[in-house]
Design a protein around this motif. Sequence first.
Motif, PDB file in Angstrom:
ATOM      1  N   LEU A 123       0.776  -1.193  -0.182  1.00 27.65           N
ATOM      2  CA  LEU A 123       0.020   0.176  -0.063  1.00 27.65           C
ATOM      3  C   LEU A 123       0.868   1.259   0.162  1.00 27.65           C
ATOM      4  O   LEU A 123       0.493   2.428  -0.683  1.00 27.65           O
ATOM      5  CB  LEU A 123      -0.902   0.005   1.254  1.00 27.65           C
ATOM      6  CG  LEU A 123      -2.171  -0.801   1.148  1.00 27.65           C
ATOM      7  CD1 LEU A 123      -2.800  -0.942   2.577  1.00 27.65           C
ATOM      8  CD2 LEU A 123      -3.209  -0.576   0.124  1.00 27.65           C
ATOM      9  N   LEU A 130       0.138   6.486   0.793  1.00 24.62           N
ATOM     10  CA  LEU A 130      -1.259   6.008   0.059  1.00 24.62           C
ATOM     11  C   LEU A 130      -1.637   6.325  -1.239  1.00 24.62           C
ATOM     12  O   LEU A 130      -1.355   7.506  -1.557  1.00 24.62           O
ATOM     13  CB  LEU A 130      -2.432   5.873   1.038  1.00 24.62           C
ATOM     14  CG  LEU A 130      -2.192   5.060   2.401  1.00 24.62           C
ATOM     15  CD1 LEU A 130      -3.273   5.252   3.315  1.00 24.62           C
ATOM     16  CD2 LEU A 130      -1.982   3.569   2.086  1.00 24.62           C
ATOM     17  N   ARG A 134      -8.787   7.181   0.432  1.00 26.90           N
ATOM     18  CA  ARG A 134      -9.561   6.054   0.378  1.00 26.90           C
ATOM     19  C   ARG A 134      -9.264   4.792   0.843  1.00 26.90           C
ATOM     20  O   ARG A 134      -9.847   3.766   1.104  1.00 26.90           O
ATOM     21  CB  ARG A 134     -10.658   6.042  -0.976  1.00 26.90           C
ATOM     22  CG  ARG A 134     -11.370   7.200  -1.361  1.00 26.90           C
ATOM     23  CD  ARG A 134     -11.998   7.094  -2.454  1.00 26.90           C
ATOM     24  NE  ARG A 134     -11.203   7.007  -3.514  1.00 26.90           N
ATOM     25  CZ  ARG A 134     -11.232   7.092  -5.053  1.00 26.90           C
ATOM     26  NH1 ARG A 134     -12.649   6.887  -5.282  1.00 26.90           N
ATOM     27  NH2 ARG A 134     -10.584   7.142  -5.835  1.00 26.90           N
ATOM     28  N   TRP A 135      -7.828   4.593   0.447  1.00 28.45           N
ATOM     29  CA  TRP A 135      -7.187   3.394   0.614  1.00 28.45           C
ATOM     30  C   TRP A 135      -6.990   3.033   2.249  1.00 28.45           C
ATOM     31  O   TRP A 135      -6.502   2.003   2.737  1.00 28.45           O
ATOM     32  CB  TRP A 135      -6.071   3.254  -0.008  1.00 28.45           C
ATOM     33  CG  TRP A 135      -6.193   2.951  -1.475  1.00 28.45           C
ATOM     34  CD1 TRP A 135      -6.415   3.789  -2.241  1.00 28.45           C
ATOM     35  CD2 TRP A 135      -6.307   1.859  -2.176  1.00 28.45           C
ATOM     36  NE1 TRP A 135      -6.564   3.590  -3.710  1.00 28.45           N
ATOM     37  CE2 TRP A 135      -6.638   2.063  -3.206  1.00 28.45           C
ATOM     38  CE3 TRP A 135      -6.277   0.643  -1.526  1.00 28.45           C
ATOM     39  CZ2 TRP A 135      -6.913   1.020  -4.337  1.00 28.45           C
ATOM     40  CZ3 TRP A 135      -6.559  -0.402  -2.715  1.00 28.45           C
ATOM     41  CH2 TRP A 135      -6.817  -0.214  -4.146  1.00 28.45           C
ATOM     42  N   VAL A 138      -8.852   0.168   3.585  1.00 31.12           N
ATOM     43  CA  VAL A 138      -7.937  -1.023   3.291  1.00 31.12           C
ATOM     44  C   VAL A 138      -7.297  -1.085   4.515  1.00 31.12           C
ATOM     45  O   VAL A 138      -6.774  -2.476   5.127  1.00 31.12           O
ATOM     46  CB  VAL A 138      -7.325  -1.393   2.036  1.00 31.12           C
ATOM     47  CG1 VAL A 138      -6.656  -2.472   1.786  1.00 31.12           C
ATOM     48  CG2 VAL A 138      -8.327  -1.094   0.862  1.00 31.12           C
ATOM     49  N   THR A 197      -7.753  -8.277   2.217  1.00 31.92           N
ATOM     50  CA  THR A 197      -6.770  -7.211   2.497  1.00 31.92           C
ATOM     51  C   THR A 197      -5.668  -7.405   1.433  1.00 31.92           C
ATOM     52  O   THR A 197      -5.142  -6.780   0.834  1.00 31.92           O
ATOM     53  CB  THR A 197      -6.505  -6.842   3.851  1.00 31.92           C
ATOM     54  OG1 THR A 197      -7.714  -6.659   4.594  1.00 31.92           O
ATOM     55  CG2 THR A 197      -5.244  -5.797   4.023  1.00 31.92           C
ATOM     56  N   LEU A 200      -6.205  -6.687  -2.190  1.00 28.90           N
ATOM     57  CA  LEU A 200      -6.437  -5.137  -2.463  1.00 28.90           C
ATOM     58  C   LEU A 200      -5.151  -4.626  -2.263  1.00 28.90           C
ATOM     59  O   LEU A 200      -4.977  -3.514  -2.818  1.00 28.90           O
ATOM     60  CB  LEU A 200      -7.378  -4.814  -1.397  1.00 28.90           C
ATOM     61  CG  LEU A 200      -9.090  -5.160  -1.566  1.00 28.90           C
ATOM     62  CD1 LEU A 200      -9.765  -4.611  -0.355  1.00 28.90           C
ATOM     63  CD2 LEU A 200      -9.523  -4.699  -2.763  1.00 28.90           C
ATOM     64  N   ALA A 201      -4.196  -4.799  -1.396  1.00 31.42           N
ATOM     65  CA  ALA A 201      -2.941  -4.248  -1.127  1.00 31.42           C
ATOM     66  C   ALA A 201      -2.314  -4.371  -2.543  1.00 31.42           C
ATOM     67  O   ALA A 201      -1.498  -3.450  -3.006  1.00 31.42           O
ATOM     68  CB  ALA A 201      -1.984  -4.864   0.005  1.00 31.42           C
ATOM     69  N   SER A 204      -3.536  -2.031  -5.207  1.00 33.17           N
ATOM     70  CA  SER A 204      -3.188  -0.455  -5.005  1.00 33.17           C
ATOM     71  C   SER A 204      -2.066  -0.181  -5.828  1.00 33.17           C
ATOM     72  O   SER A 204      -1.960   0.740  -6.440  1.00 33.17           O
ATOM     73  CB  SER A 204      -2.824  -0.172  -3.579  1.00 33.17           C
ATOM     74  OG  SER A 204      -1.746  -0.855  -2.967  1.00 33.17           O
TER      75      SER A 204
END
Length: 708
Positions: A123, A130, A134-135, A138, A197, A200-201, A204
């Motif tokens: 991330l 970041l 919005r992250w 996460v 997570t 999603l990481a 990113s």
Amino acid sequence: MAWAPRAVAAVLAVVSPALVIAGVVILAGLPSEWTLPTLATPLRAAGLTFPVFAAFLIWHRPRLRLAWLMAAGGLGGGLFEFGQATMLAAAAGGELMLAGALKLPTVIGWAIATLTLEMLLPLYSPDSRLPSRRWRVVVWLGAVSIAVETLRQFVRPDPPYQGYPLPAVIPNPLQIPALAPYDTAIWAVAWAGILVTLPLAALSLLVRFRRADPVVRRQIGWPLFMFAGYIVLMLVGIAAPGLTWLSIVWAGLIPVSLVVSVMRYRLYGIDTVISRTFVAAGLLAVVGGVYFGVAALSSLLVSGYDQIAGVVSALLTGAFFQPLRRTLQRAADRLLYGPVGDPRVLAERLIREMRQGDPAQALASVVGVLREGLAVQGVAVEVTGAEPVVSLAATRSGQVGERPREVPLVWHGERVGRLLVGPPAARRFPVAHDERVLATLVPYAADVAHAVRMAADLQRSRERILAAREEERRRLRRDLHDGLGQTLSGLAMIVNIARINLKASPETADGLLNELRTGMDAVTGDLQQLVYGLRPPALDELGLAAAVHALAGPDDPVTELRTEGDLTDLPAAVEVAVYRIAQEALTNVRRHARARRVVIELRREADAVRLVIADDGVGLPPGRRSGVGLVSMRERTAELGGLCLVTGEPGRGTTVEVRLPAPAPHPGSATHAGSAPHPSSSSHPGSSSHPGSSANPASPARPRALRP
């Protein structure tokens, strides 16, 4: 103070690997029944490598949060390895309660390493920020999920002995038996958050990559590639436990990519790494499938002939290897760079545009295609002449900057210009396959540059021919008017005076006639000079072969003349060109070659005359530049549409080879005027002595003075 964080980083760089090594040593001494089947994990590699590279980053940038995340994650990995080893060692020694207490730091190490390395590190890569606010959701999701799982590990009840992998159950000193009915649900919720997570990481990085400029894309490319590879290898390890070591080794390489990304050190190869990885993986998969598939099929069809099956598999694999590699490489280029990055497509487009215009327009097409294919701010092509080395043409597209990359344009070993490549421009992905594009397109650029050079040389040659013709006419006019004309006028006056004094003073008339005789000898000499300037008289007196042989002087190297074919009916222009080129070549041998032997070959072919002059002298020096003599030979050859090649290496002599068009005459046609046959034109064996009529090329042989 600046030294404090560096000192802390240095301590972590020593402590974390030491914990891992100590854990490995302790595990090696455990009894086999107390050894877990999966003791080696990626956290072991993380504890060894992450703190070391984190210390390197902190040493250069003490406030870099990304480096501190790496250091914390490495420490967590070392704590996990050491805690797990001491826990098992205590349990193997009968200290089960101590083993249960040591399990707590093991869980803490796992939580720290997982949160920092697998969640926060992607991330916050590569700039410690970041992608957007919005992250943060996460980040909180990952932190809460890890915290819930850690808390569950702290308070979970002891598992039943049935199915336990160790000889005895290690008790949990903080267990809460009342939570036993909810343990499975808590575990499912925690790991659901963790498994959401993690992708999603990694996602990113992809989002950051799509929004970044070319430089930042190069930074993100390395960690994106490494994290994606780690996820793939981790899934491979889950499907095939025997390949778990791949993810462990890969995890140890992730900090290297982060250092490269953060320090921006030589970021120009990530797309090449991705491309070659894609090609290698495709080759491995397809070739392996073909090999084993054919081997299995052959074994079924020809049972008992394993050697035949192996040979057939190897032959088919080898046959498909190179075409498959090219196909995969083109697919990788299209995947990374789009159609504009495919060298084959660029070459086809360049060929189409080259066929539609003259050399100047083709040069502009080359520049445009190269700029688009390389995706740079500007490209320029400069064409240089042979002698003197000056710029003949230059075509530019965009701005190449103050320090462009220079690529020489070489056509058949001869440099014809240079290509200047400017800095990279904004593009979908920075092109690191520039070498493939240049290797494909530069030969076409060299061909066009050579065509432009030849067109310029032809135009310059025409201008020189025209200028030389006009200068020759001016010289003839001046010589005829100022020299021969004035002399003849003076002789006419002498004749008139002699006629007047013929009866009155015969002695005076006789003196005037003697003066007239001397003047006529001078006029004859002037006429000979004019005739020699138009055509060497040795060609008419001796023939071409003997005239060429006569160019060698008595003090020159041993000269051997070899002739073949009929040389008596050549066009006058070809005879003069062969004579002058041989004259210039022998002059160069005399002045520069320091040769002991020269071989002259003069051969009549079906539609051409070939002249070869080879010596055994010092040869041509490296990096030579064509002098006036070589340029003159080439221009004389070009005037008649022939070919002139001058080759040689240092210490191995020099060879001048000239081929001039000379179609054979039709049967029955008259012999060409001005070319008398020579009885000995077939062969002139080498000799150090030459005919008395031979003369130095600087002062060629002349016929006897004409007598009135």
